[in-house]
Design an enzyme around this catalytic site. Structure first.
Site, PDB file in Angstrom:
ATOM      1  N   GLY A 128       1.031  -1.153  -0.309  1.00  0.00           N
ATOM      2  CA  GLY A 128      -0.106   0.074  -0.167  1.00  0.00           C
ATOM      3  C   GLY A 128       0.630   1.270  -0.178  1.00  0.00           C
TER       4      GLY A 128
ATOM      5  N   TRP B  68       2.319   2.833  -2.525  1.00  0.00           N
ATOM      6  CA  TRP B  68       1.816   4.211  -3.516  1.00  0.00           C
ATOM      7  C   TRP B  68       0.745   4.172  -3.350  1.00  0.00           C
ATOM      8  CZ3 TRP B  68       3.651   3.740  -9.316  1.00  0.00           C
ATOM      9  CH2 TRP B  68       4.846   2.990  -9.103  1.00  0.00           C
TER      10      TRP B  68
ATOM     11  N   ASP C  65      -5.135  -5.588  -5.836  1.00  0.00           N
ATOM     12  CA  ASP C  65      -3.710  -6.410  -5.769  1.00  0.00           C
ATOM     13  C   ASP C  65      -4.359  -8.429  -5.420  1.00  0.00           C
ATOM     14  OD1 ASP C  65      -0.546  -5.826  -4.676  1.00  0.00           O
ATOM     15  OD2 ASP C  65      -1.141  -8.240  -4.733  1.00  0.00           O
TER      16      ASP C  65
ATOM     17  N   ASP D 120      -7.218 -10.080  -8.972  1.00  0.00           N
ATOM     18  CA  ASP D 120      -6.349 -10.855 -10.410  1.00  0.00           C
ATOM     19  C   ASP D 120      -6.271 -10.200 -11.913  1.00  0.00           C
ATOM     20  OD1 ASP D 120      -4.485 -11.471 -11.778  1.00  0.00           O
ATOM     21  OD2 ASP D 120      -4.893 -13.949 -12.272  1.00  0.00           O
TER      22      ASP D 120
ATOM     23  N   ASP E  61       2.583  -1.139 -10.186  1.00  0.00           N
ATOM     24  CA  ASP E  61       3.744  -1.757  -9.791  1.00  0.00           C
ATOM     25  C   ASP E  61       3.751  -3.580  -9.915  1.00  0.00           C
ATOM     26  OD1 ASP E  61       6.394  -1.364  -8.807  1.00  0.00           O
ATOM     27  OD2 ASP E  61       5.657  -1.067  -6.726  1.00  0.00           O
TER      28      ASP E  61
ATOM     29  N   LYS F 170       5.747  -0.489 -13.483  1.00  0.00           N
ATOM     30  CA  LYS F 170       7.491  -0.830 -13.731  1.00  0.00           C
ATOM     31  C   LYS F 170       7.224  -1.696 -14.754  1.00  0.00           C
ATOM     32  CE  LYS F 170       7.351  -3.450 -10.058  1.00  0.00           C
ATOM     33  NZ  LYS F 170       8.239  -3.428  -8.828  1.00  0.00           N
TER      34      LYS F 170
HETATM   35  C1  LIG Z   1       6.150  -4.607  -5.623  1.00  0.00           C
HETATM   36  S1  LIG Z   1       4.888  -4.816  -5.188  1.00  0.00           S
HETATM   37  C2  LIG Z   1       4.520  -3.251  -5.244  1.00  0.00           C
HETATM   38  C3  LIG Z   1       4.572  -2.377  -4.226  1.00  0.00           C
HETATM   39  C4  LIG Z   1       3.418  -1.249  -3.522  1.00  0.00           C
HETATM   40  N1  LIG Z   1       3.152  -0.292  -4.948  1.00  0.00           N
HETATM   41  C5  LIG Z   1       3.688  -0.438  -2.568  1.00  0.00           C
HETATM   42  O1  LIG Z   1       3.784   0.254  -2.848  1.00  0.00           O
HETATM   43  O2  LIG Z   1       3.350  -1.252  -1.096  1.00  0.00           O
HETATM   44  C6  LIG Z   1       3.767  -5.821  -6.380  1.00  0.00           C
HETATM   45  C7  LIG Z   1       2.572  -6.302  -6.496  1.00  0.00           C
HETATM   46  O3  LIG Z   1       1.893  -6.406  -7.558  1.00  0.00           O
HETATM   47  C8  LIG Z   1       1.127  -7.644  -6.693  1.00  0.00           C
HETATM   48  N2  LIG Z   1       1.003  -8.335  -8.439  1.00  0.00           N
HETATM   49  C9  LIG Z   1       1.629  -9.130  -8.922  1.00  0.00           C
HETATM   50  N3  LIG Z   1       0.646  -9.659 -10.464  1.00  0.00           N
HETATM   51  C10 LIG Z   1      -0.333  -8.935 -10.107  1.00  0.00           C
HETATM   52  C11 LIG Z   1      -1.510  -9.181 -11.133  1.00  0.00           C
HETATM   53  N4  LIG Z   1      -2.073 -10.085 -11.564  1.00  0.00           N
HETATM   54  N5  LIG Z   1      -2.902  -8.961 -10.267  1.00  0.00           N
HETATM   55  C12 LIG Z   1      -2.637  -7.749  -9.019  1.00  0.00           C
HETATM   56  N6  LIG Z   1      -1.764  -7.884  -8.249  1.00  0.00           N
HETATM   57  C13 LIG Z   1      -1.018  -8.030  -8.827  1.00  0.00           C
HETATM   58  C14 LIG Z   1       2.016  -8.142  -6.287  1.00  0.00           C
HETATM   59  O4  LIG Z   1       0.661  -9.365  -5.737  1.00  0.00           O
HETATM   60  C15 LIG Z   1       2.705  -7.468  -5.373  1.00  0.00           C
HETATM   61  O5  LIG Z   1       1.927  -7.184  -4.485  1.00  0.00           O
END
Ligand SMILES: C[S@@+](CC[C@H](N)C(=O)[O-])C[C@H]1O[C@@H](n2cnc3c(N)ncnc32)[C@H](O)[C@@H]1O
Length: 238
Positions: free
Chosen positions: A76, A78, A99, A115, A139, A179
């Site tokens: 969370g 961002w 997420d 998802d 992200d 990203k």
């Molecule tokens: C680097 S973390 C994000 C960190 C976040 N921006 C923060 O500041 O706390 C990447 C996130 O992307 C989510 N993610 C990856 N693939 C996803 C998808 N298909 N649908 C939803 N979330 C996804 C992961 O569960 C993970 O929590």
């Protein structure tokens, strides 16, 4: 835990005896990372928050009163930054976040555990958004398989889907931040973004680890191409 000669905390053999090597390295990195410590002090949920802070401090797309979508939001960081900058807590702006993982509540952020690649995700997101938005953040990082080619395709595929979604929901003039990883595999994505946005660039905030190929694509000035979804209703900012 002990300190080394530079004063940095180190995981000793004793304290980390039962941890796997990868967990030990991760823990040591966390303990020695100034952004992790800063995030704790600032009440931010992730060090990743500073990446968005840095990018927005330079390019100024998070403005009071606007609507933002945060894809891959957990834990969370961002969303916290976006909510504060748009004024989501007092209803001036709006942040919708999703997420795969659960995310504890953030005041003013409308979150769903979802998802993004699920067939029903765009419709669900559209119903949460209630209209077009000013900024789409992603992200998201796809889980890796260890097979380099497969991983690159999955990573780029996820960003391409996020970009296509952004083009469906952004207002003209809107911003997309996502990203990506330096691999050359995102050339098609950049070409498409250049068609749909006035400016497209790659940015690498100082808080993004130097030894990581992670960087962000920043596309600003959405040209407003026709959408495939019906997202024309005015933005609800309750
Ligand atoms: C680097 S973390 C994000 C960190 C976040 N921006 C923060 O500041 O706390 C990447 C996130 O992307 C989510 N993610 C990856 N693939 C996803 C998808 N298909 N649908 C939803 N979330 C996804 C992961 O569960 C993970 O929590």
């Amino acid at each position: 835990m002990a300190k080394d000669t530079t004063g940095r905390l180190r995981v000793t053999v004793k304290s980390a005896g039962r941890l796997k090597l990868s967990s030990k390295l991760w823990l040591e990195r966390q303990l020695n990372d100034p952004y992790v410590a800063q995030a704790k002090r600032d009440g931010l949920r992730s060090r990743a928050a500073y990446k968005l802070i840095e990018i927005d401090d330079k390019y100024h797309f998070l403005k009071p009163g606007i609507a933002v979508v945060d894809l891959g939001a957990a834990p969370g960081g961002w969303s916290q930054v976006a909510a504060k900058r748009v004024g989501a807590a007092d209803g001036r702006g709006k942040v919708v976040a999703i997420d795969l993982l659960e995310m504890p509540e953030i005041v003013g952020v409308d979150f769903a555990q979802l998802d993004f690649l699920h067939a029903e995700a765009p419709a669900k997101l559209l119903s949460m958004i209630g209209g077009k938005v000013d900024v789409v953040l992603s992200d998201m990082a796809a889980n890796t398989t260890g097979h380099r080619k497969t991983d690159q395709l999955r990573i780029v595929g996820l960003v391409e889907d996020a970009a296509a979604f952004a083009c469906d929901v952004l207002k003209p003039g809107g911003t997309f931040v996502a990203k990506v990883f330096q691999s050359g595999a995102d050339a098609t994505l950049v070409t498409q973004l250049k068609r749909d946005f006035v400016t497209v660039k790659h940015v690498k905030p100082a808080s993004s680890r130097k030894d990581s190929s992670e960087r962000y694509v920043l596309a600003m000035g959405f040209r407003g191409v026709p959408t495939t979804h019906d997202a024309d209703a005015p933005m609800a900012t309750s």
